[in-house]
Design a protein around this motif. Sequence first.
Motif, mmCIF file in Angstrom:
data_model
loop_
_atom_site.group_PDB
_atom_site.id
_atom_site.type_symbol
_atom_site.label_atom_id
_atom_site.label_comp_id
_atom_site.label_asym_id
_atom_site.label_seq_id
_atom_site.Cartn_x
_atom_site.Cartn_y
_atom_site.Cartn_z
ATOM 1 N N GLY A 2 -20.862 -81.773 22.211
ATOM 2 C CA GLY A 2 -20.857 -83.058 21.319
ATOM 3 C C GLY A 2 -22.061 -83.509 20.523
ATOM 4 N N HIS A 3 -23.266 -82.762 20.823
ATOM 5 C CA HIS A 3 -24.721 -83.243 20.339
ATOM 6 C C HIS A 3 -24.808 -82.786 18.965
ATOM 7 N N GLN A 4 -25.569 -83.689 18.267
ATOM 8 C CA GLN A 4 -25.770 -83.243 16.811
ATOM 9 C C GLN A 4 -27.109 -82.326 16.804
ATOM 10 N N VAL A 5 -26.933 -80.901 16.531
ATOM 11 C CA VAL A 5 -28.011 -80.064 16.796
ATOM 12 C C VAL A 5 -28.487 -79.484 15.535
ATOM 13 N N THR A 6 -29.771 -79.434 15.357
ATOM 14 C CA THR A 6 -30.423 -78.693 14.240
ATOM 15 C C THR A 6 -31.571 -77.639 14.948
ATOM 16 N N VAL A 7 -31.386 -76.508 14.331
ATOM 17 C CA VAL A 7 -32.181 -75.322 14.808
ATOM 18 C C VAL A 7 -33.367 -75.058 13.972
ATOM 19 N N ILE A 8 -34.733 -75.210 14.213
ATOM 20 C CA ILE A 8 -35.750 -75.089 13.398
ATOM 21 C C ILE A 8 -36.332 -73.565 13.688
ATOM 22 N N GLU A 9 -36.118 -72.794 12.486
ATOM 23 C CA GLU A 9 -36.668 -71.361 12.721
ATOM 24 C C GLU A 9 -37.886 -71.067 11.622
ATOM 25 N N ARG A 10 -38.709 -70.217 11.760
ATOM 26 C CA ARG A 10 -39.754 -69.777 10.965
ATOM 27 C C ARG A 10 -39.231 -68.798 10.032
ATOM 28 N N HIS A 11 -38.438 -67.924 10.461
ATOM 29 C CA HIS A 11 -37.830 -66.750 9.838
ATOM 30 C C HIS A 11 -36.843 -67.296 8.792
ATOM 31 N N PRO A 12 -36.538 -66.394 8.006
ATOM 32 C CA PRO A 12 -35.407 -66.787 6.822
ATOM 33 C C PRO A 12 -33.862 -66.649 7.284
ATOM 34 N N ALA A 13 -33.640 -66.274 8.704
ATOM 35 C CA ALA A 13 -32.714 -66.173 9.047
ATOM 36 C C ALA A 13 -32.446 -66.123 10.746
ATOM 37 N N PRO A 14 -31.485 -66.354 11.414
ATOM 38 C CA PRO A 14 -31.526 -66.168 12.900
ATOM 39 C C PRO A 14 -32.060 -64.706 13.399
ATOM 40 N N ALA A 15 -32.386 -64.699 14.385
ATOM 41 C CA ALA A 15 -32.604 -63.359 15.267
ATOM 42 C C ALA A 15 -33.392 -62.250 14.360
ATOM 43 N N ARG A 16 -34.597 -62.754 13.813
ATOM 44 C CA ARG A 16 -35.432 -61.911 12.959
ATOM 45 C C ARG A 16 -36.740 -61.648 13.762
ATOM 46 N N GLY A 17 -36.817 -62.036 14.829
ATOM 47 C CA GLY A 17 -38.065 -62.108 15.634
ATOM 48 C C GLY A 17 -37.644 -61.109 17.019
ATOM 49 N N THR A 18 -38.107 -61.476 18.040
ATOM 50 C CA THR A 18 -37.857 -60.720 19.193
ATOM 51 C C THR A 18 -36.185 -60.189 19.493
ATOM 52 N N SER A 19 -35.284 -61.087 18.993
ATOM 53 C CA SER A 19 -33.895 -60.665 18.881
ATOM 54 C C SER A 19 -33.260 -59.606 17.844
ATOM 55 N N TYR A 20 -34.333 -59.355 17.167
ATOM 56 C CA TYR A 20 -33.875 -58.500 16.043
ATOM 57 C C TYR A 20 -33.511 -57.238 16.705
ATOM 58 N N SER A 21 -34.144 -56.575 17.397
ATOM 59 C CA SER A 21 -33.850 -55.123 18.050
ATOM 60 C C SER A 21 -34.321 -54.891 19.370
ATOM 61 N N ASN A 22 -33.437 -54.641 20.217
ATOM 62 C CA ASN A 22 -34.017 -54.442 21.733
ATOM 63 C C ASN A 22 -33.150 -53.149 21.973
ATOM 64 N N ALA A 23 -33.211 -53.002 23.217
ATOM 65 C CA ALA A 23 -32.128 -51.908 23.865
ATOM 66 C C ALA A 23 -30.792 -51.876 23.627
ATOM 67 N N GLY A 24 -30.308 -53.407 23.507
ATOM 68 C CA GLY A 24 -28.793 -53.649 23.409
ATOM 69 C C GLY A 24 -28.100 -53.447 24.630
ATOM 70 N N LEU A 25 -28.836 -53.562 25.931
ATOM 71 C CA LEU A 25 -28.291 -53.576 27.148
ATOM 72 C C LEU A 25 -28.108 -54.940 27.592
ATOM 73 N N VAL A 26 -26.957 -55.387 28.030
ATOM 74 C CA VAL A 26 -26.549 -56.598 28.729
ATOM 75 C C VAL A 26 -26.350 -56.191 30.071
ATOM 76 N N SER A 27 -27.707 -56.145 30.719
ATOM 77 C CA SER A 27 -27.682 -55.280 32.211
ATOM 78 C C SER A 27 -28.414 -56.194 33.173
ATOM 79 N N PRO A 28 -27.333 -56.739 34.103
ATOM 80 C CA PRO A 28 -27.803 -57.240 35.488
ATOM 81 C C PRO A 28 -28.302 -56.240 36.354
ATOM 82 N N GLY A 29 -28.079 -54.825 36.023
ATOM 83 C CA GLY A 29 -28.425 -53.716 36.794
ATOM 84 C C GLY A 29 -30.238 -53.684 36.550
ATOM 85 N N ASP A 30 -30.428 -54.370 35.331
ATOM 86 C CA ASP A 30 -32.024 -54.329 35.305
ATOM 87 C C ASP A 30 -32.779 -55.457 35.779
#
Length: 416
Positions: free
Chosen positions: A23-51
């Motif tokens: 229920g909070h009023q949330v604003t996200v501030i981002e230096r890139h032109p879209a979400p996930a354009r930094g570290t989250s842009y590309s990774n191994a793709g693993l959702v891995s508790p095993g790691d």
Amino acid sequence: MKILVLGAGVVGTAAAYYLARDGHQVTVIERHPAPARGTSYSNAGLVSPGDAFAWASPGALRTFVKSIFNPDLGIKLRLSPNPAFLSWTWRFLLQCTEARAYANTDVKLRLALYSRECINEISAETGVDFDERRRGIVYFYRDQKSLDNGAKHFSYIAERGLEVEVVDRKRLLEVEPGLASSGDRIVGGIYSPMDQTGDSRMFATKLAEVAVERLGVKFMHDTNVEGLDVEGGRVRAVRTSKGSIACDAAVLSMGPESGVFGRKIGIDLPVYPVKGYTATIPLEDPEKGPTMGGVDEDRYVAYSRLGNRLRLASTAEFAGFDRTHKPSDFARMFRSAHELFPGAIDEKKAELWAGLRPMMPNSVPAIGRSRYDNFYLDTGHGHVGWTMACGSGKFLSDIVAGRKPDIDPRGLLPKA
């Protein structure tokens, strides 16, 4: 409350989603032109508790020394007189005892298992598509000695809630027929059916759309965070390149830049960037590719099947904020891909990328209230940020609301 989330990677976007759901009023501030354009842009793709094993361990020191003479280990170190690097290295070394390695792994595994549930909860709630596969992950080895050591290694987290199966080559090919053409290069591995895969950029991008459309979250893109206006131990506003924005609370989720910003505002936050490389290639013949995620433990190469794409990832390079790359940086991962999945890819069609993991010395993220009463941290997730992002967001929303978190908070809350 009016809450500002600083950073629109998968960690910040997940936090924004859960806070807005409260229920909070949330604003996200981002230096890139879209979400996930930094570290989250590309990774191994693993959702891995095993790691979830902590990087800092007695074995890490031996690996770093070996890497000086063997670049195929996938670890590169550029020595630097930078005070932040020296401070981080010293703190990392202090965590390299067996006791600290186990303690840090326990915290990471607890959060990773919880976060996997949260990712699937969000998937069910929102219907976001992110090329997910819930088939598990195989961690495989090229000789018997490595497999025996790996089985002993994985027994620790198996005793703490992660389902794993030690498999010989025959059983490995039953669970992952995509490795059938790898010849006799693999002797066996560890199969973790609780692990899964998916595209973090797709997830963050589509979750951001859901947050905007259903929960009223606002995203300010192309906006740099420059500082805080603090009064009486509380943050009154966040200063940005587009002016000051008043708030009742703020959350720091700026990935590898979190440490730099923390020092700027007087918060001891030892986040240091560790560079990784990925290649994303369309599968020439989907039948020749993997059916799930995997890790070549002896080559330090990870991969995921994302729809009809193959994502390869490798290398931990300590090179400051350098994000550049050259073709030779990807040679080792392509060599492994051709050995494991002959005929599956044409590397000339690969999208090449290099990004920075926000590493804490103990490999454990900082989630919770900082030295300022209404300024919260949700950062420092390191090499398993995609795995822990959603659990971190839900955990943070509980802390902000004053609720008891679903998991034991010990080891996650920042030190005062």
